[in-house]
Structure formats: C-alpha cells, structure tokens
Scaffold this active site. Structure first.
Site, short mmCIF file in Angstrom:
data_model
loop_
_atom_site.label_atom_id
_atom_site.label_comp_id
_atom_site.label_asym_id
_atom_site.label_seq_id
_atom_site.Cartn_x
_atom_site.Cartn_y
_atom_site.Cartn_z
N GLU A 26 0.84 -1.20 0.00
CA GLU A 26 0.00 0.00 0.00
C GLU A 26 0.88 1.25 0.00
OE1 GLU A 26 -1.87 0.83 3.80
OE2 GLU A 26 -3.78 1.22 2.80
N HIS A 74 2.42 4.67 0.93
CA HIS A 74 2.57 5.35 2.22
C HIS A 74 3.19 6.73 2.01
CE1 HIS A 74 1.44 1.62 4.19
NE2 HIS A 74 1.43 2.26 5.35
N ASP A 95 3.47 -1.64 5.99
CA ASP A 95 2.52 -2.43 6.79
C ASP A 95 2.96 -3.89 6.94
OD1 ASP A 95 1.08 -0.13 6.94
OD2 ASP A 95 -0.66 -0.84 5.83
N HIS A 150 -2.11 -3.60 9.23
CA HIS A 150 -2.92 -2.89 8.21
C HIS A 150 -4.36 -2.94 8.68
CE1 HIS A 150 -4.24 -1.70 4.18
NE2 HIS A 150 -4.94 -2.81 4.05
N GLU A 192 -7.25 -2.30 7.61
CA GLU A 192 -8.32 -2.86 6.78
C GLU A 192 -8.42 -4.39 6.88
OE1 GLU A 192 -6.36 -0.38 6.12
OE2 GLU A 192 -7.13 0.96 4.57
N HIS A 240 -2.16 7.19 8.81
CA HIS A 240 -1.58 6.52 7.64
C HIS A 240 -0.44 7.36 7.03
CE1 HIS A 240 -1.27 4.09 4.07
NE2 HIS A 240 -1.40 5.17 3.32
N GLU A 273 3.84 5.67 11.91
CA GLU A 273 4.54 4.75 11.01
C GLU A 273 5.89 5.30 10.59
OE1 GLU A 273 1.26 2.15 8.63
OE2 GLU A 273 1.36 4.27 8.06
ZN ZN Z 1 0.44 1.65 7.05
MN MN Z 2 -2.30 0.17 5.77
#
Ligand code: ZN
Ligand code: MN
Length: 268
Positions: A35, A37, A46, A121, A123, A178, A183
């Site tokens: 994904e 970032h 992630d 992650h 989701e 995010h 992170e």
């Molecule tokens: Zn992430």
């Molecule tokens: Mn993620």
C-alpha cells in the site's frame, strides 16, 4: 531452548518439527499490505512493521514468526488513502480470509496450538476475525479443539500517556495516522535507509464526511497519499513506540498463553 532462528521458515524441517509438535511454541503471523505510504516511505511499511514487532516479541517469549502476509485487504480512503492509488495492490476479502484460514489450519495440523496474528494494516481487521473463526470451526471438525488465537494490531498498545508524550500538539487519531508520525517514526527507528523525510509532504490531518462513497472520490484523499503529516516524526519517537508496543504485546502473550519470559539475547 532458543530456536536457531526467530523465523519459522529459516529452520530445517526437523528443527521446525521439534519446536512445534507439542504445541507449546507460539506462532506469530504478521499480516500487512502492499500500500502506498506517501512520497517518503516504501509500499511495504505495513509488512515491515508487524514483522519486526513479531520478531521482537518472539525472541522474548520463545515464539516463532511465520512468513508474513504481504498483501492485505483493499485500502480504504479514510484509513489508508484508498485502493485507487498507484502501488496499492490488494486482495479480495474472501481471498484473504481463505488464505489465512488455510495457513492457520496447516500450522495446527503440525501441532501448533498457540497463534498470534500481528496485524499491521487496519483494513485486514474483520477478515482476520472471519479467518480465525472459520479455522477454529473447521479444526474442531478434525478433532482439534484446543487452539487459541490472539489477534492484535500493534498500535493498540500505545497508551494514553505515550500518546500525550508523542503528540504534544494533539492526537489526530489512528485512522488518519496513515503515513504519519506513528509509522514514519517507527520506520526511522528500524529502517532509516528506506525513509526520505526530505520528500515528505506537510499538510493538516485529512478530514472526511461521516459516510463513505463508492466509487471513491479521489479528491477526498490528500494528494500526498498520507492522511496526516509525517513532519513531526523522529527516530526517538519510533524508539519509544517500539518499546511500549513490544512490552505490551509480550505482557499480553505471557498472560494469555501462561508463558515464561525468555532471557533476552544481547542484540535483541
Ligand atoms: Zn500503514
Ligand atoms: Mn495500511
């Protein structure tokens, strides 16, 4: 006795067999995503972060880290920027559920009884729940009824006092973290060579209406792809979160599985 490696797939099959056949070695399965970032971090944040939390926890409880799930459920606009952004490469929910269910059952048939899903992650969350539920049900059909699975997301171990310390100007909430301070700080502490803070884009936390629209409206996501600014990220903040989250995860697993603490290797 410590395992030759914290990573299950680095063992030979006889070493693996000895480690897992009586079901007393916890297996930690990191789950991530591919994904975007933002402009300043790679696509595998992630995956890298939960894998490292799993490795650190495994060293302290005598566990083994299974190969990570490197793809996850579709990025959602309000917590991951959205699945429309370049690089973001996702699985259908049913694929993720099936794959995780299969892996849990395989490990259980090897003798493993203690599992930890280390999610990186957001989701993935409900699909993990579904995979665990189906795996436990189908294992019972096979006569295996003593499997226990702990499901956790590492950021949930950051406590209020640490949030106040790390976000002196106010905490925007995990959903818009995010690519933000959390992170980015962890990546600076663990993989500084993969972070380009000079390319980070500063912007206020993303705001969304209290509903979703499909297909997504790309203009709802900040053009950077991040949902809050990473400008206040630092290696020091990353070190604090690493310690707080690892300690929290280890305490939870010791308590849930009734484990003994392992002597810490010098370079853990
Ligand atoms: Zn992430
Ligand atoms: Mn993620």
């Amino acid at each position: 006795m410590p395992h030759p490696s914290a990573f299950a797939a680095e063992l030979s099959w006889p070493d693996y067999h000895v480690a897992v056949r009586d079901g007393t070695t916890p297996i930690l399965i990191p789950l991530g995503s591919m994904e975007q970032h933002g402009h300043h971090m790679p696509l595998h944040v992630d995956v890298l972060l939960p894998t490292e939390f799993a490795r650190r926890a495994a060293l302290r409880i005598g566990g083994l880290v299974a190969p990570a799930f490197t793809y996850g459920y579709k990025s959602q606009q309000k917590c991951g920027g959205g699945n429309h952004l370049p690089g973001t490469t996702s699985l259908e929910g049913s694929t993720l559920v099936s794959a995780l269910r299969d892996v849990l059952k395989e490990f259980a048939h090897h003798g493993n009884r203690q599992f930890v899903i280390v999610n990186g992650h957001y989701e993935n969350s409900w699909f993990i729940t579904e995979a665990v539920d189906l795996a436990l049900r189908e294992l019972r059909w096979d006569g295996i009824a003593d499997v226990k699975v702990v499901v956790l997301s590492y950021w949930d171990f950051v406590d209020e006092a640490t949030i106040k310390q790390l976000y002196p100007d106010g905490f925007p909430g995990w959903a818009v973290e995010h690519g933000g301070v959390l992170e980015t700080s962890l990546m600076l502490a663990l993989y500084p060579q993969l972070v380009r803070l000079d390319r980070a884009i500063d912007h206020p936390p993303a705001t969304f209406p209290p509903y979703d629209v499909y297909p997504v409206k790309p203009e709802w996501t900040p053009p950077s792809g991040t949902l809050s600014s990473p400008k206040e990220a630092s290696r020091e903040k990353g070190e604090i979160m690493l310690k707080v989250c690892t300690d929290g995860i280890v305490e939870a697993l010791i308590s849930e599985f009734g484990l003994k603490r392992q002597a810490l290797p010098a370079a853990a």
